[in-house]
Design a protein around this motif. Sequence first.
Motif, PDB file in Angstrom:
ATOM      1  N   ARG A   1      50.704  38.307  42.102  1.00 32.89           N
ATOM      2  CA  ARG A   1      50.688  39.056  42.893  1.00 32.89           C
ATOM      3  C   ARG A   1      50.560  40.149  43.328  1.00 32.89           C
ATOM      4  NH1 ARG A   1      49.351  41.860  37.200  1.00 32.89           N
ATOM      5  NH2 ARG A   1      47.946  42.646  38.088  1.00 32.89           N
ATOM      6  N   LEU A   2      50.989  41.289  44.055  1.00 36.79           N
ATOM      7  CA  LEU A   2      51.045  41.730  45.260  1.00 36.79           C
ATOM      8  C   LEU A   2      50.962  43.567  44.837  1.00 36.79           C
ATOM      9  CD1 LEU A   2      49.488  42.177  48.032  1.00 36.79           C
ATOM     10  CD2 LEU A   2      52.100  42.038  48.921  1.00 36.79           C
ATOM     11  N   ASP A   3      49.067  44.089  44.938  1.00 36.63           N
ATOM     12  CA  ASP A   3      48.874  45.500  43.530  1.00 36.63           C
ATOM     13  C   ASP A   3      48.214  46.205  45.307  1.00 36.63           C
ATOM     14  OD1 ASP A   3      49.840  45.144  41.558  1.00 36.63           O
ATOM     15  OD2 ASP A   3      48.050  44.509  40.948  1.00 36.63           O
ATOM     16  N   ASP A   4      48.922  47.334  45.848  1.00 35.73           N
ATOM     17  CA  ASP A   4      48.652  47.788  46.933  1.00 35.73           C
ATOM     18  C   ASP A   4      48.384  46.379  47.968  1.00 35.73           C
ATOM     19  OD1 ASP A   4      48.867  50.428  45.592  1.00 35.73           O
ATOM     20  OD2 ASP A   4      47.122  50.478  45.017  1.00 35.73           O
ATOM     21  N   ASP A   5      46.961  47.130  48.661  1.00 39.98           N
ATOM     22  CA  ASP A   5      47.091  46.090  49.399  1.00 39.98           C
ATOM     23  C   ASP A   5      45.640  44.959  49.222  1.00 39.98           C
ATOM     24  OD1 ASP A   5      44.851  47.297  49.012  1.00 39.98           O
ATOM     25  OD2 ASP A   5      43.986  47.846  50.444  1.00 39.98           O
ATOM     26  N   GLN A   6      46.142  44.840  47.222  1.00 41.12           N
ATOM     27  CA  GLN A   6      45.033  43.709  46.783  1.00 41.12           C
ATOM     28  C   GLN A   6      46.211  42.212  46.597  1.00 41.12           C
ATOM     29  OE1 GLN A   6      42.437  44.730  44.189  1.00 41.12           O
ATOM     30  NE2 GLN A   6      41.652  42.351  43.949  1.00 41.12           N
TER      31      GLN A   6
ATOM     32  N   ARG B   1      43.142  41.873  50.873  1.00 37.73           N
ATOM     33  CA  ARG B   1      41.654  41.615  49.977  1.00 37.73           C
ATOM     34  C   ARG B   1      42.863  40.783  48.770  1.00 37.73           C
ATOM     35  NH1 ARG B   1      37.287  44.773  46.035  1.00 37.73           N
ATOM     36  NH2 ARG B   1      39.564  44.188  44.821  1.00 37.73           N
ATOM     37  N   ILE B   2      41.484  39.572  48.963  1.00 40.20           N
ATOM     38  CA  ILE B   2      42.492  38.467  47.371  1.00 40.20           C
ATOM     39  C   ILE B   2      41.563  38.289  46.226  1.00 40.20           C
ATOM     40  CG2 ILE B   2      42.777  35.947  47.370  1.00 40.20           C
ATOM     41  CD1 ILE B   2      43.359  35.552  50.416  1.00 40.20           C
TER      42      ILE B   2
END
Length: 147
Positions: free
Chosen positions: A42-47, A81-82
């Motif tokens: 899942r992609l939340d904002d830039d994470q 970030r991951i």
Amino acid sequence: MKSFDSLIDPETLASVQQARELHARVSRTMPRDAAAHLVFCRLDDDQLRLTVNNASWLAKLRFSERQLLRTLASDGIAVKRISWHVAPPEKRPERAAPRRARLPGPSVAAHLRALANDLEDNDSPGENDSLGKSLNRLADVLHRARD
């Protein structure tokens, strides 16, 4: 009968499709044997949040994090970030039957009786007598339990 897609509003359907596309892109950037262990992303904002099915794969995939970030950036997905996660097991392991307590061997009862006899041979009466009787009772209980 209505189709499944007609039961879901368009925004949710679009989110599901985006999640599938993201999963496909991330899977393509991973090593082939590791991609099969990717459960969710899942992609939340830039994470980017990645969930794998086994902690051993999590450790292996962390080494390819930079390459994954570069590949996603070249595909136009901005990720800074991951975060890595491990999914709980699908099937909980069965609990083993409780182990029965092992009873002490016959030598323990014999040692207890010898100790009780040594206490009775001692000249000081009083608490040694009650301790000796208690040791003899314990030896009797252990002897009966073994039979």
